[in-house]
Design an enzyme around this catalytic site. Sequence first.
Site, PDB file in Angstrom:
ATOM      1  N   HIS A   1       0.781  -1.243   0.000  1.00  0.00           N
ATOM      2  CA  HIS A   1       0.000   0.000   0.000  1.00  0.00           C
ATOM      3  C   HIS A   1       0.811   1.291   0.000  1.00  0.00           C
ATOM      4  O   HIS A   1       0.252   2.363  -0.217  1.00  0.00           O
ATOM      5  CB  HIS A   1      -0.967   0.062   1.193  1.00  0.00           C
ATOM      6  CG  HIS A   1      -1.720  -1.182   1.474  1.00  0.00           C
ATOM      7  ND1 HIS A   1      -2.467  -1.837   0.521  1.00  0.00           N
ATOM      8  CD2 HIS A   1      -1.840  -1.920   2.617  1.00  0.00           C
ATOM      9  CE1 HIS A   1      -3.029  -2.917   1.055  1.00  0.00           C
ATOM     10  NE2 HIS A   1      -2.659  -2.982   2.323  1.00  0.00           N
TER      11      HIS A   1
ATOM     12  N   ASP B   1       3.801  -8.607   1.018  1.00  0.00           N
ATOM     13  CA  ASP B   1       4.375  -9.407   2.101  1.00  0.00           C
ATOM     14  C   ASP B   1       3.516 -10.589   2.520  1.00  0.00           C
ATOM     15  O   ASP B   1       4.037 -11.691   2.750  1.00  0.00           O
ATOM     16  CB  ASP B   1       4.716  -8.529   3.303  1.00  0.00           C
ATOM     17  CG  ASP B   1       3.564  -7.641   3.770  1.00  0.00           C
ATOM     18  OD1 ASP B   1       2.444  -7.714   3.201  1.00  0.00           O
ATOM     19  OD2 ASP B   1       3.775  -6.857   4.710  1.00  0.00           O
TER      20      ASP B   1
END
Length: 484
Positions: free
Chosen positions: A80, A235
Amino acid sequence: MYLGLDLGTSSVKALLMDDNQSVIGSATAALSVERPHPGWSEQDPANWISAVRAAVSQLSAAHKSEVAAIKGVGLSGHMHGATTIDASGRVIRPCILWNDTRSHKEAAELDADPRFRKVTGNIVFPGFTAPKLVWMARNEAENFKRIAKVLLPKDYLRFWLTGETISEMSDSAGTAWLDTGKRAWDDALLSATGMKREQMPSLIEGTEVGGTLRPEVASELGLPAGVPVAGGAGDNAAAACGMGTVTDGAAFASLGTSGVLFAANDAYRPNPESAVHAFCHALPQTWHQMGVILSATDSLNWLAGITGKRPSELTSPLGTNVKAPGSVTFLPYLSGERTPHNDAQIRGAFAGLGHEADQNAMTRAVLEGVAFAFRDSLEALGQAGTRLDRVTATGGGSQSRYWLEVLATVLGMPVDLPADGDFGAAFGAARLGLIAAEKVDPAQVCTAPATAETIEPDSALSGAFEEAYGRYRALYPALKQAMA
């Protein structure tokens, strides 16, 4: 040999893996977060590069010949983050991170546009990339005008490594610009935020080659020039590749800085009303759902900080035998919350404090509160059509046996512990580097580790924890009203 680079919020990890997927070695370099204003969270991308240099240098010092034999690199990173670069490739401003909530008003405005949920399959959360760019346009207009490309954090590392502006599906699904079902940028959503397609990186799958190492960077790092760099993954998707969580119904619970309840899907199953993320997986034609808790081990770290203790010094006096919840309840909303509340403004609280509430009672309340937040995510996943019967524990918090006993009892399902080994995001990134370089079947590479132990729920305490979860659930609306 294959190299996995994982850009975390607090460190960069470099992991070296051989052809047999055995971990040869790993190294880390620390990172810090800048918080210049309440709700802000930023990092200078130059520090990411410095940390990669340091981590790879440590790895090379211990395994020079193996590092020189690397045949593929994979990337993972926190999602993000808005990393903006100008036409010369220079960073315009510090990266606005995933846990930055300054753009909560802009996120609410975009989320009110029905196109966003329909196309992306997700609520537009304040941490997502798109509302950060709207905030920039309104508050840093000159910076906004300079933007040539917007890159996610790991893809800025790719830009440095390869000179290419490329992203992949799992990370891009967290921007609020991706058509998650079609796995492509959506021009209408870009336009709604004042952006254009040419400002976006090109898209590939995480298992594909996304550039090759530039000669000067390869020489500096002691790697062969021209080594392929995989698309990689955000991730959590990278961790799923490392854990083998790639088949429908497989799931893990990550007790990291943030908390994630992650479930792999063989089809796209959006249900944004549940505040569950529905993202592309790193493997082609796979997706995943996840509930996200913004402060998991971060909650324990916060308590450790104010008590002047290490987290392990707080948890070790609890032992391993779980006790029934006490009178103290903790709400872990230190940075707001995503699943199920989508509330950037809410903040954490202790309730039920009395003279008898000592350090152990408060520590237990923190562990229980985070477990209750995972239960919220489990309920939200159920509303989104995903039913789980067990999870695998990962992340730093999984080192606490007491916490895992609480989690199993609160979720009402077995929690598996993987056999000793490193199966996190850096390992998943290395696996993606192998797949991209060797063109092998992802299913044959992304297998699950052996289970060392299974922690079962404590049925004798299930009723007590269910009652405590009810109290926990009742506190959010009361706290929300009090903060209004």
